[in-house]
Write an enzyme that holds these catalytic residues in place. Structure first.
Site, short mmCIF file in Angstrom:
data_model
loop_
_atom_site.label_atom_id
_atom_site.label_comp_id
_atom_site.label_asym_id
_atom_site.label_seq_id
_atom_site.Cartn_x
_atom_site.Cartn_y
_atom_site.Cartn_z
N GLU A 172 0.93 -1.13 0.01
CA GLU A 172 0.10 0.10 0.58
C GLU A 172 0.62 1.38 -0.14
O GLU A 172 0.83 2.18 1.14
CB GLU A 172 -0.94 -0.55 0.94
CG GLU A 172 -1.47 -1.40 1.29
CD GLU A 172 -2.48 -1.13 2.01
OE1 GLU A 172 -3.09 -0.15 3.29
OE2 GLU A 172 -3.90 -2.41 2.24
N GLU A 190 -5.82 -8.55 0.89
CA GLU A 190 -6.43 -8.12 2.04
C GLU A 190 -7.55 -7.79 1.79
O GLU A 190 -7.92 -7.77 0.49
CB GLU A 190 -5.25 -6.78 2.84
CG GLU A 190 -3.85 -7.26 3.59
CD GLU A 190 -4.06 -5.90 4.10
OE1 GLU A 190 -4.29 -5.11 4.31
OE2 GLU A 190 -2.74 -5.72 4.24
C1 FCB Z 1 -4.50 -2.46 5.64
C2 FCB Z 1 -2.85 -2.19 6.22
C3 FCB Z 1 -3.11 -3.82 7.15
C4 FCB Z 1 -4.37 -2.90 7.93
C5 FCB Z 1 -5.74 -3.01 7.32
C6 FCB Z 1 -6.39 -3.45 8.15
O1 FCB Z 1 -4.53 -0.58 5.07
O2 FCB Z 1 -2.21 -2.94 4.74
O3 FCB Z 1 -2.04 -3.47 7.91
O4 FCB Z 1 -3.96 -2.24 8.85
O5 FCB Z 1 -5.84 -2.05 6.55
#
Ligand code: FCB
Length: 446
Positions: free
Chosen positions: A171, A356
């Protein structure tokens, strides 16, 4: 409470990878042990008012000591893969020398994962920049990209043998925009123009690291992970439509377009040319390295409206009644399908992993059980949204639930729980939530 997919779903084929994800700073603790040096997140946590309740990463989930038990836990869920990150400040000292104890920690961890036949997805940078580099400007300093290259080389040489899939950065938007633009994340600076320059240096660092990973680890895959959100017009005004496109340009295309097309978005050049970073000759070619895959982190969507005085978009809550998670993020699985289809039209995408996805819920452990009904529904609807995107032609190869267990949620500290596994921070006891059981049942049903 269960998660179910159509019986012929491509997600249920053995070639589709299911996993769980974590990141070093969020779970490891032991931030002053065995030669680990200070990171920007240690400093940020120690700065009053930056992290909710003054929480920090000193102990976190104590994974540095409980890693064997945690691997047993991962194995018990029946996942194919585990996505973790390496802490740069644990691997390298201030002079750039290897820290043998840090290397040993990750080597043991990766070795044991491999011995358990769990695929290893390893992120090099999940936000814990060594503090000494921040003192020289951090990601505002172009030199940091070259330091990252040295760190990548060390990690690849020492650990590459046990890594299936490398991620350079997690990110870049959060690192640059939340860290240097909005001041919400470490190092906590607030300058929109500089933030974009930081973003450029992160992308440059990614491009410098890719050939190193390919050379030292020719059998591994290598790529990058971007977070994205779909932005909708907040209402039917024409300017809201433009605001939504602009929001997506700033959040999504500012990062993906250089990677896949070697350029920054035209709409940003037109509307806010000051946000286009200073680019040295050759940078864009370095950034536009071929990648083996693109990781996408997806949680929520936005609603944008044009603010004519500020001459920029503002982000609003949905005008209609929608459901939110405990962190205040709207639940909108259809927007994930829509975003994937749009990206598929706009770019020649490499294979995608959803690296994620998950929900923060107000979990309560009662007699050893957590009935996280909302999280089960969230996972169910988002996995089905991914099914729909694949069926419509997007090449998606895997899915990682965020997160294996509750952990340090950055500026929110320990107040927000994203885990499939509940962590009692007093005792460090781990308990499977209903979502862990539902996820595991889905995986074991394959
Ligand atoms: C993302 C992050 C991860 C976590 C999630 C909820 O932005 O990569 O580390 O905090 O959000």
């Amino acid at each position: 409470m269960s998660i179910s997919l159509p019986s012929n779903s491509p997600l249920l084929k053995t070639s589709f990878t299911f996993g769980v994800a974590t990141a070093a700073f969020q779970i490891e603790g032991a931030n002053q042990l065995d030669g680990r040096i200070e990171s920007i997140w240690d400093r940020f946590c120690a700065t009053p008012g930056k992290v909710l309740n003054g929480d920090d990463g000193t102990i976190a989930c104590d994974h540095y000591h409980k890693w064997q038990e945690d691997i047993d836990l991962i194995k018990s869920l029946g996942v194919d893969a585990y996505r973790l990150s390496i802490a740069w400040p644990r691997l390298m000292d201030e002079e750039g020398n290897a820290n043998p104890k840090g290397i040993a920690f990750y080597r043991n961890l990766l070795e044991r994962l491999k011995a358990n036949e769990i695929k290893t997805f390893v992120t090099l940078y999940h936000w814990d920049l060594p503090q000494h580099l921040e003192e020289k400007g951090g990601w505002l300093n172009r030199e940091t990209a070259y330091k990252f290259k040295e760190y990548t080389q060390l990690a690849a040489e020492e650990l590459g043998q046990w890594v299936d899939v490398w991620t350079t950065f997690n990110e870049p938007w959060c690192t640059s925009i939340l860290g240097y633009g909005e001041g919400i994340h470490a190092p906590g600076l607030k300058d929109d123009v500089k933030a974009r320059q930081a973003g450029h240096h992160v992308l440059l660092a990614h491009g410098l690291a890719m050939p190193i990973l390919k050379r030292i680890c020719p059998n591994a895959q290598a790529g990058i992970v971007l977070n994205m959100s779909k932005a909708f017009p907040a209402d039917s005004e024409a300017s809201s439509k433009m605001a939504s496109l602009y929001a997506e340009a700033l959040d999504n295309h500012f990062f993906i377009e250089p990677l896949l097309k070697g350029q920054y978005p035209d709409i940003i050049k037109a509307l806010s040319p000051e946000l286009i970073p200073q680019i040295k000759e050759g940078d864009m070619a370095i950034i536009k390295q071929p990648i083996d895959y693109l990781g996408l982190n997806y949680y929520t969507c936005n609603h944008a409206k044009w603010h004519s005085e500020l001459k920029r978009q503002t982000i609003l809550k949905s005008a209609t009644e929608v459901e939110y998670t405990h962190i205040g993020w709207e639940i909108n699985p259809e927007s994930l399908t829509q975003l994937l289809l749009e990206l598929h039209q706009q770019y020649t995408l490499p294979p995608i992993y959803i690296t994620e996805n998950g929900a923060a819920c107000d979990d309560k452990l009662i007699e050893g059980e957590v009935h996280d009904e909302q999280r089960v529904r969230y996972l169910n609807t988002h996995l089905n949204a991914i099914h729909n995107a694949i069926t419509a032609g997007v090449d998606i190869q895997g899915y990682f639930a965020w997160s294996l267990m509750d952990n340090f949620e950055w500026a929110e500290g320990y107040s927000k729980r994203f885990g499939l596994v509940y962590v009692d921070y007093e005792t460090q006891k781990r308990s499977l939530k209903a979502s862990a059981k539902a996820y595991s049942n889905l995986l074991l049903s394959r």
